[in-house]
Design a protein around this motif. Sequence first.
Motif, mmCIF file in Angstrom:
data_model
loop_
_atom_site.group_PDB
_atom_site.id
_atom_site.type_symbol
_atom_site.label_atom_id
_atom_site.label_comp_id
_atom_site.label_asym_id
_atom_site.label_seq_id
_atom_site.Cartn_x
_atom_site.Cartn_y
_atom_site.Cartn_z
ATOM 1 N N GLU A 96 1.162 -1.095 -0.062
ATOM 2 C CA GLU A 96 -0.094 0.320 -0.221
ATOM 3 C C GLU A 96 0.701 1.299 0.036
ATOM 4 O O GLU A 96 1.892 1.291 0.496
ATOM 5 C CB GLU A 96 -1.121 0.046 0.916
ATOM 6 N N SER A 135 0.926 -0.875 6.214
ATOM 7 C CA SER A 135 0.190 -1.622 5.990
ATOM 8 C C SER A 135 -0.722 -0.838 6.609
ATOM 9 O O SER A 135 -1.125 -0.753 7.718
ATOM 10 C CB SER A 135 0.544 -3.202 6.627
ATOM 11 N N GLY A 136 -2.193 -1.312 5.338
ATOM 12 C CA GLY A 136 -3.065 -0.288 6.180
ATOM 13 C C GLY A 136 -3.825 1.031 6.010
ATOM 14 O O GLY A 136 -4.501 1.494 6.313
ATOM 15 N N CYS A 137 -2.545 1.374 5.805
ATOM 16 C CA CYS A 137 -2.465 3.168 5.536
ATOM 17 C C CYS A 137 -3.606 3.495 4.613
ATOM 18 O O CYS A 137 -4.637 4.804 4.753
ATOM 19 C CB CYS A 137 -1.439 3.813 4.727
ATOM 20 N N VAL A 138 -4.030 2.843 3.157
ATOM 21 C CA VAL A 138 -4.873 2.952 2.243
ATOM 22 C C VAL A 138 -5.749 1.699 2.037
ATOM 23 O O VAL A 138 -6.592 2.171 1.052
ATOM 24 C CB VAL A 138 -3.944 3.782 1.016
ATOM 25 N N LYS A 139 -5.755 1.071 2.519
ATOM 26 C CA LYS A 139 -6.528 -0.455 1.889
ATOM 27 C C LYS A 139 -8.405 -0.169 2.333
ATOM 28 O O LYS A 139 -8.449 -0.596 1.661
ATOM 29 C CB LYS A 139 -5.742 -1.296 2.676
ATOM 30 N N TRP A 140 -8.421 0.421 3.975
ATOM 31 C CA TRP A 140 -9.619 0.753 3.439
ATOM 32 C C TRP A 140 -11.013 2.159 3.323
ATOM 33 O O TRP A 140 -11.611 1.290 3.522
ATOM 34 C CB TRP A 140 -9.396 1.746 5.287
ATOM 35 N N MET A 141 -9.757 2.552 1.643
ATOM 36 C CA MET A 141 -10.444 3.266 1.262
ATOM 37 C C MET A 141 -11.133 1.741 -0.082
ATOM 38 O O MET A 141 -12.015 2.428 -0.684
ATOM 39 C CB MET A 141 -9.545 3.898 0.576
ATOM 40 N N GLN A 143 -12.410 -1.646 -2.328
ATOM 41 C CA GLN A 143 -13.151 -2.627 -1.698
ATOM 42 C C GLN A 143 -13.407 -3.426 -3.146
ATOM 43 O O GLN A 143 -13.381 -2.865 -3.870
ATOM 44 C CB GLN A 143 -14.971 -2.546 -1.496
#
Length: 166
Positions: A96, A135-141, A143
């Motif tokens: 990410e 890890s996890g910095c942009v994946k939440w955006m 789907q």
Amino acid sequence: RQRQMCIRDSYMAGHSHWHNIQHKKAANDIKKGAAFNKIHVKIMSAVRAGGANPSDNPRLELALMEAKRCNYPKSKVDSAIQSGLGKAKGEQLEYEGYGPHGTALVIKAITDNKNRTVANIKHLLSNYGGSLGSSGCVKWMFQKHGLVVFHRDGQSEEAIMEKVID
């Protein structure tokens, strides 16, 4: 009459046997690496063109003979054949980060060398004004809704892109 004896430490004048060998060895290693890379590509392309059986594929047989002549390791031959068949061992990785102008990126890669891949991705991102994130910095955006696969079947890239856009 007395003689004076001068005792000096004996130092070499900047010469070293290893230093001389090192330059020759480095040049030979570069040549050997280039030859091995060519052999690997020849084996892969021969397998793609005619299959993995050397008795049915004369191009592969010639590539294997060249590999043997250059002392190409058997494990590397097997790896090249598997790569040609599309069954190469690889690890799936997901990175990410941020692209130019803060664009969020999720980069998926399949690789046999994790360290080289992350270095290449960092290099590419930094060259174009981006950065690799944690890890996890942009994946939440993002789907995941599905996967779209197109078979090329001789179509141009533009024709495929038109289908994807439609």
